[in-house]
Design a protein around this motif. Structure first.
Motif, mmCIF file in Angstrom:
data_model
loop_
_atom_site.group_PDB
_atom_site.id
_atom_site.type_symbol
_atom_site.label_atom_id
_atom_site.label_comp_id
_atom_site.label_asym_id
_atom_site.label_seq_id
_atom_site.Cartn_x
_atom_site.Cartn_y
_atom_site.Cartn_z
ATOM 1 N N VAL A 1 2.929 10.617 2.642
ATOM 2 C CA VAL A 1 2.469 10.008 1.375
ATOM 3 C C VAL A 1 1.665 8.632 1.529
ATOM 4 O O VAL A 1 2.224 7.896 2.650
ATOM 5 C CB VAL A 1 3.738 9.560 0.794
ATOM 6 N N LEU A 2 0.619 8.411 0.808
ATOM 7 C CA LEU A 2 -0.068 7.199 1.197
ATOM 8 C C LEU A 2 0.530 6.021 0.736
ATOM 9 O O LEU A 2 1.142 5.830 -0.296
ATOM 10 C CB LEU A 2 -1.487 7.515 0.502
ATOM 11 N N THR A 3 0.665 4.768 1.487
ATOM 12 C CA THR A 3 1.046 3.663 1.057
ATOM 13 C C THR A 3 0.102 2.615 1.351
ATOM 14 O O THR A 3 -1.009 2.757 1.954
ATOM 15 C CB THR A 3 2.339 3.430 1.914
ATOM 16 N N ASN A 4 0.238 1.474 0.988
ATOM 17 C CA ASN A 4 -0.392 0.290 1.063
ATOM 18 C C ASN A 4 -2.018 0.633 0.896
ATOM 19 O O ASN A 4 -2.951 0.203 1.516
ATOM 20 C CB ASN A 4 -0.431 -0.162 2.639
ATOM 21 N N ILE A 5 -2.398 1.109 -0.436
ATOM 22 C CA ILE A 5 -3.796 1.506 -0.859
ATOM 23 C C ILE A 5 -4.130 0.241 -1.640
ATOM 24 O O ILE A 5 -3.264 0.157 -2.641
ATOM 25 C CB ILE A 5 -3.657 2.713 -1.308
ATOM 26 N N GLU A 6 -5.369 -0.392 -1.564
ATOM 27 C CA GLU A 6 -5.738 -1.059 -2.610
ATOM 28 C C GLU A 6 -6.335 -0.476 -3.640
ATOM 29 O O GLU A 6 -7.672 -0.088 -3.245
ATOM 30 C CB GLU A 6 -6.546 -2.174 -1.949
ATOM 31 N N TRP A 7 -6.079 -0.180 -4.716
ATOM 32 C CA TRP A 7 -6.853 0.731 -5.660
ATOM 33 C C TRP A 7 -7.748 -0.159 -6.269
ATOM 34 O O TRP A 7 -7.533 -1.319 -6.608
ATOM 35 C CB TRP A 7 -5.890 1.256 -6.516
ATOM 36 N N TYR A 8 -8.890 0.273 -6.681
ATOM 37 C CA TYR A 8 -9.775 -0.461 -7.437
ATOM 38 C C TYR A 8 -10.316 -0.008 -8.728
ATOM 39 O O TYR A 8 -10.004 1.302 -8.989
ATOM 40 C CB TYR A 8 -11.261 -0.618 -6.621
ATOM 41 N N GLU A 9 -10.569 -0.669 -9.812
ATOM 42 C CA GLU A 9 -10.868 -0.167 -11.053
ATOM 43 C C GLU A 9 -12.333 0.420 -11.007
ATOM 44 O O GLU A 9 -13.064 -0.187 -10.299
ATOM 45 C CB GLU A 9 -11.051 -1.418 -12.090
#
Ligand code: HEC
Length: 159
Positions: free
Chosen positions: A148-156
């Motif tokens: 499972v992906l963790t520590n992702i910086e999602w962007y708008e």
């Protein structure tokens, strides 16, 4: 020194001399008899031609385990190894067994299939030992599912 002591001295010398002679003759006799019995001195050579010796060595090599691997078959050295070696490498290579990673249910099914179609014998109490060995040492490979992906910086998303 009077005559008597001189005489005694001489007797002693002769006695010692005779002792040495007897010892030497004795040794030569023993050596001679030995040479008659074993003219090639084979008892002193390395046992190369002794077939029993070689057989024992080969038998030892047969089940040699190096770095936790049974050298002859490639199986992992673990509880039940020899039962598996003795029952599962007679008809096909050990590789065929190792390639197939299965759970307990499927191992038993495979054994049943071999028993029904390939003349595999009844394994009796060894079946449990074999299946345990296989499930423990050759379990099914984990599914190739990513973590499972963790520590992702999602962007708008911008429009
Ligand atoms: C009496 C002969 C015989 C013995 C003993 C035997 N097998 Fe087999 N096994 C076969 C045959 C024949 C095949 C099919 C070979 C092929 O497909 O080339 C086979 C195939 C297999 C396969 C492949 C099955 C597949 O789905 O492809 C596995 C795994 C296997 N055996 C494991 C074992 C195990 C574990 C044992 C010990 C309990 C064992 N075999 C003992 C005859 C035997």
């Amino acid at each position: 020194m009077d005559n008597q002591t001189q005489f005694k001295q001489q007797i002693k010398t002769i006695y010692r001399f005779l002792l040495v002679v007897f010892a030497v003759v004795g040794l030569i006799t023993v050596a001679g008899i030995y040479l008659i019995v074993d003219p090639t001195l084979s008892a002193f050579r390395k046992v190369e031609k002794e077939s029993t010796y070689v057989t024992i060595l080969e038998e030892e090599d047969e089940d040699l385990v190096k770095n936790g691997i049974h050298v002859r078959t490639g199986f992992i050295d673990a509880e039940g190894l020899m039962v598996v070696v003795n029952n599962c490498t007679n008809c096909h290579s050990a590789k065929l067994v190792m390639q197939n990673r299965m759970n307990q249910e499927r191992w038993i099914a495979t054994i049943r299939w071999m028993q029904e179609t390939q003349n595999l014998w009844d394994l009796g109490g060894n079946e449990e030992i074999i299946v345990n060995y296989l499930v423990t040492n050759y379990p099914p490979k984990k599914k190739g599912r990513r973590a499972v992906l963790t520590n992702i910086e999602w962007y708008e998303l911008q429009d």
